[in-house]
Scaffold this motif. Structure first.
Motif, short mmCIF file in Angstrom:
data_model
loop_
_atom_site.label_atom_id
_atom_site.label_comp_id
_atom_site.label_asym_id
_atom_site.label_seq_id
_atom_site.Cartn_x
_atom_site.Cartn_y
_atom_site.Cartn_z
N VAL A 55 0.85 -1.20 0.00
CA VAL A 55 0.00 0.00 0.00
C VAL A 55 0.88 1.25 0.00
O VAL A 55 0.65 2.20 -0.76
CB VAL A 55 -0.96 -0.01 1.22
CG1 VAL A 55 -1.70 1.31 1.34
CG2 VAL A 55 -1.94 -1.17 1.13
N LEU A 56 1.90 1.23 0.83
CA LEU A 56 2.83 2.36 0.93
C LEU A 56 3.56 2.57 -0.40
O LEU A 56 3.66 3.70 -0.89
CB LEU A 56 3.83 2.07 2.05
CG LEU A 56 4.66 3.20 2.58
CD1 LEU A 56 3.79 4.32 3.11
CD2 LEU A 56 5.59 2.68 3.67
N MET A 79 4.28 10.39 6.18
CA MET A 79 2.97 10.94 5.82
C MET A 79 2.11 9.85 5.17
O MET A 79 0.93 9.69 5.49
CB MET A 79 3.14 12.12 4.85
CG MET A 79 1.83 12.75 4.42
SD MET A 79 2.06 13.99 3.13
CE MET A 79 2.48 12.95 1.74
N SER A 80 2.70 9.08 4.28
CA SER A 80 1.97 8.02 3.59
C SER A 80 1.53 6.93 4.57
O SER A 80 0.43 6.39 4.46
CB SER A 80 2.83 7.41 2.48
OG SER A 80 3.14 8.38 1.52
N CYS A 81 2.38 6.61 5.52
CA CYS A 81 2.04 5.61 6.54
C CYS A 81 0.81 6.04 7.33
O CYS A 81 -0.07 5.23 7.62
CB CYS A 81 3.21 5.44 7.49
SG CYS A 81 3.93 3.82 7.46
N CYS A 82 0.77 7.30 7.67
CA CYS A 82 -0.35 7.81 8.46
C CYS A 82 -1.66 7.80 7.67
O CYS A 82 -2.74 7.86 8.25
CB CYS A 82 -0.05 9.23 8.94
SG CYS A 82 1.26 9.28 10.18
N GLN A 83 -1.57 7.71 6.36
CA GLN A 83 -2.77 7.70 5.53
C GLN A 83 -3.34 6.30 5.28
O GLN A 83 -4.41 6.16 4.70
CB GLN A 83 -2.48 8.40 4.19
CG GLN A 83 -2.23 9.88 4.37
CD GLN A 83 -1.88 10.57 3.06
OE1 GLN A 83 -1.74 9.94 2.03
NE2 GLN A 83 -1.75 11.88 3.12
N ILE A 84 -2.63 5.26 5.74
CA ILE A 84 -3.15 3.91 5.63
C ILE A 84 -4.25 3.75 6.68
O ILE A 84 -4.03 4.01 7.85
CB ILE A 84 -2.05 2.85 5.81
CG1 ILE A 84 -0.98 2.99 4.72
CG2 ILE A 84 -2.64 1.44 5.80
CD1 ILE A 84 0.23 2.08 4.91
#
Length: 106
Positions: A55-56, A79-84
Motif C-alpha cells: 500500500v505504501l 505521511m503516507s504511513c499515516c494515511q493507511i
C-alpha cells in the motif's frame, strides 16, 4: 560470527532471493552458527507487514515527485504511513489466526 552460540534460525520462504546460490553458500559457510528452517513450498505468508508495504509503495509511486533527498523521502514515507486506514491494520491482525492455522495444518 553472526550467531557465535549457534542459535541462528532462518525461515526460508522459498522466495528466489532466499534460494539463490550465493545465499546457500553463505549458509554453508556458517553452518555451525545457524540453521535454515525447513519451509513448505506453498506455505501461507506469515509476514503481515507485506500488505502495508505494498500500500505504501503504491501511494508513493502514484505521486509525481522529482528526485528527493533522504529527509524528504522519510517525511513522505511517514505521511503516507499515516494515511493507511486503521482498518487495514486491524484486518491484517485479525487474519493472522487463519494463516497460523494453515501453517500448522501443512
Amino acid at each position: 560470527m553472526v550467531f557465535p552460540d549457534g542459535s541462528g534460525l532462518f525461515p526460508q520462504e522459498n522466495a528466489p532471493c532466499h534460494t539463490a546460490k550465493i545465499v546457500w553458500e553463505w549458509f554453508e559457510e556458517h553452518v555451525k552458527e545457524s540453521m535454515v528452517l525447513p519451509w513448505p513450498p506453498d506455505s501461507p505468508d506469515l509476514y503481515p507487514i507485506k500488505h502495508p508495504w505494498e500500500v505504501l509503495e503504491h501511494h508513493i509511486q502514484s505521486r509525481d515527485c522529482p528526485t528527493l533527498q533522504l529527509a524528504e523521502i522519510k517525511d513522505l514515507l511517514l505521511m503516507s504511513c499515516c494515511q493507511i486506514a486503521q482498518d487495514t491494520f486491524r484486518g491484517l491482525v485479525e487474519s493472522m489466526a487463519l494463516f497460523i492455522r494453515a501453517v500448522l495444518v501443512s
